[in-house]
Each structure stands twice: as structure tokens, then as C-alpha cells.
Design a protein around this motif. Structure first.
Motif, PDB file in Angstrom:
ATOM      1  N   UNK A  18     -24.120 -20.560 -87.578  1.00 31.84           N
ATOM      2  CA  UNK A  18     -25.463 -21.098 -87.329  1.00 31.84           C
ATOM      3  C   UNK A  18     -25.939 -20.992 -85.675  1.00 31.84           C
ATOM      4  N   UNK A  19     -27.012 -20.876 -85.701  1.00 27.69           N
ATOM      5  CA  UNK A  19     -27.646 -20.749 -84.378  1.00 27.69           C
ATOM      6  C   UNK A  19     -29.308 -21.404 -84.470  1.00 27.69           C
ATOM      7  N   UNK A  20     -30.180 -20.622 -84.268  1.00 23.68           N
ATOM      8  CA  UNK A  20     -31.766 -21.144 -84.488  1.00 23.68           C
ATOM      9  C   UNK A  20     -31.906 -21.115 -86.092  1.00 23.68           C
ATOM     10  N   UNK A  21     -31.367 -20.012 -86.792  1.00 27.23           N
ATOM     11  CA  UNK A  21     -31.358 -19.752 -88.025  1.00 27.23           C
ATOM     12  C   UNK A  21     -29.764 -19.667 -88.592  1.00 27.23           C
ATOM     13  N   UNK A  22     -29.647 -19.329 -89.785  1.00 27.77           N
ATOM     14  CA  UNK A  22     -28.448 -19.396 -90.499  1.00 27.77           C
ATOM     15  C   UNK A  22     -28.273 -17.997 -91.031  1.00 27.77           C
ATOM     16  N   UNK A  23     -27.058 -17.465 -90.444  1.00 25.50           N
ATOM     17  CA  UNK A  23     -26.527 -15.988 -90.959  1.00 25.50           C
ATOM     18  C   UNK A  23     -25.644 -15.916 -91.835  1.00 25.50           C
ATOM     19  N   UNK A  24     -25.462 -15.163 -92.921  1.00 24.38           N
ATOM     20  CA  UNK A  24     -24.486 -15.113 -93.833  1.00 24.38           C
ATOM     21  C   UNK A  24     -23.894 -13.716 -93.936  1.00 24.38           C
ATOM     22  N   UNK A  25     -22.727 -13.376 -94.038  1.00 24.31           N
ATOM     23  CA  UNK A  25     -22.201 -12.231 -94.192  1.00 24.31           C
ATOM     24  C   UNK A  25     -20.787 -12.263 -95.129  1.00 24.31           C
ATOM     25  N   UNK A  26     -20.571 -11.014 -95.470  1.00 16.95           N
ATOM     26  CA  UNK A  26     -19.491 -10.715 -96.680  1.00 16.95           C
ATOM     27  C   UNK A  26     -18.082 -10.900 -95.669  1.00 16.95           C
ATOM     28  N   UNK A  27     -17.066 -11.796 -95.874  1.00 15.94           N
ATOM     29  CA  UNK A  27     -16.061 -11.881 -95.033  1.00 15.94           C
ATOM     30  C   UNK A  27     -15.073 -10.642 -95.248  1.00 15.94           C
ATOM     31  N   UNK A  28     -15.199  -9.957 -96.266  1.00 16.11           N
ATOM     32  CA  UNK A  28     -14.401  -8.677 -96.471  1.00 16.11           C
ATOM     33  C   UNK A  28     -14.985  -7.560 -95.675  1.00 16.11           C
ATOM     34  N   UNK A  29     -16.199  -7.458 -95.407  1.00 19.36           N
ATOM     35  CA  UNK A  29     -16.841  -6.543 -94.695  1.00 19.36           C
ATOM     36  C   UNK A  29     -17.778  -7.113 -93.337  1.00 19.36           C
ATOM     37  N   UNK A  30     -17.079  -7.672 -92.451  1.00 20.16           N
ATOM     38  CA  UNK A  30     -17.735  -8.308 -91.312  1.00 20.16           C
ATOM     39  C   UNK A  30     -18.578  -7.356 -90.496  1.00 20.16           C
ATOM     40  N   UNK A  31     -18.286  -6.148 -90.776  1.00 20.70           N
ATOM     41  CA  UNK A  31     -19.317  -5.323 -90.061  1.00 20.70           C
ATOM     42  C   UNK A  31     -20.454  -4.862 -90.784  1.00 20.70           C
ATOM     43  N   UNK A  32     -20.495  -5.393 -92.040  1.00 17.28           N
ATOM     44  CA  UNK A  32     -21.823  -5.027 -92.782  1.00 17.28           C
ATOM     45  C   UNK A  32     -23.061  -5.685 -92.510  1.00 17.28           C
TER      46      UNK A  32
END
Length: 60
Positions: free
Chosen positions: A21-35
Motif C-alpha cells: 500500500x502507498x497512495x494506492x494498493x498494489x497486488x502481485x503474484x507471490x510466486x512471481x514477484x518480478x511479474x
């Protein structure tokens, strides 16, 4: 400032999404953090979480 992603304590050793979280919420795949990272404004994210808590997104 870099995003700091967190994983739910409910995940244990299984793969989960990670959220920052920052000014908005960011979501990523835990098994592919560079994706890919999905970004949401705070209000729609809160509505999504409320729906999850109410069980509106449970399968079958």
C-alpha cells in the motif's frame, strides 16, 4: 519510495498474492514477484475486501 509487499500470515508455506500500500494498493503474484503488478485505488480495494469478508466471493 520502493513498494514493500506483504504476504498474509494465513498463507503459511503456500503461494499467495502479496499486497503493498502507498497512495494506492498494489497486488502481485507471490510466486512471481518480478511479474505483473495490479494497482487499485483505495476505495474499490476496500469494497473488494468487504465483499470477501461478507463471503460474496466464495466458490460454490
Amino acid at each position: 519510495m520502493p513498494r514493500v509487499f506483504r504476504r498474509s500470515s494465513y498463507c503459511g508455506n503456500s503461494t499467495c498474492v502479496e499486497v503493498a500500500t502507498a497512495n494506492s494498493v498494489h497486488v502481485r503474484d507471490g510466486k512471481n514477484p518480478g511479474g505483473a503488478i495490479l494497482s487499485f485505488e483505495a476505495a474499490p480495494w476496500r469494497e473488494f475486501l468487504a465483499g470477501v469478508k461478507r463471503g460474496e466471493l466464495n466458490r460454490g
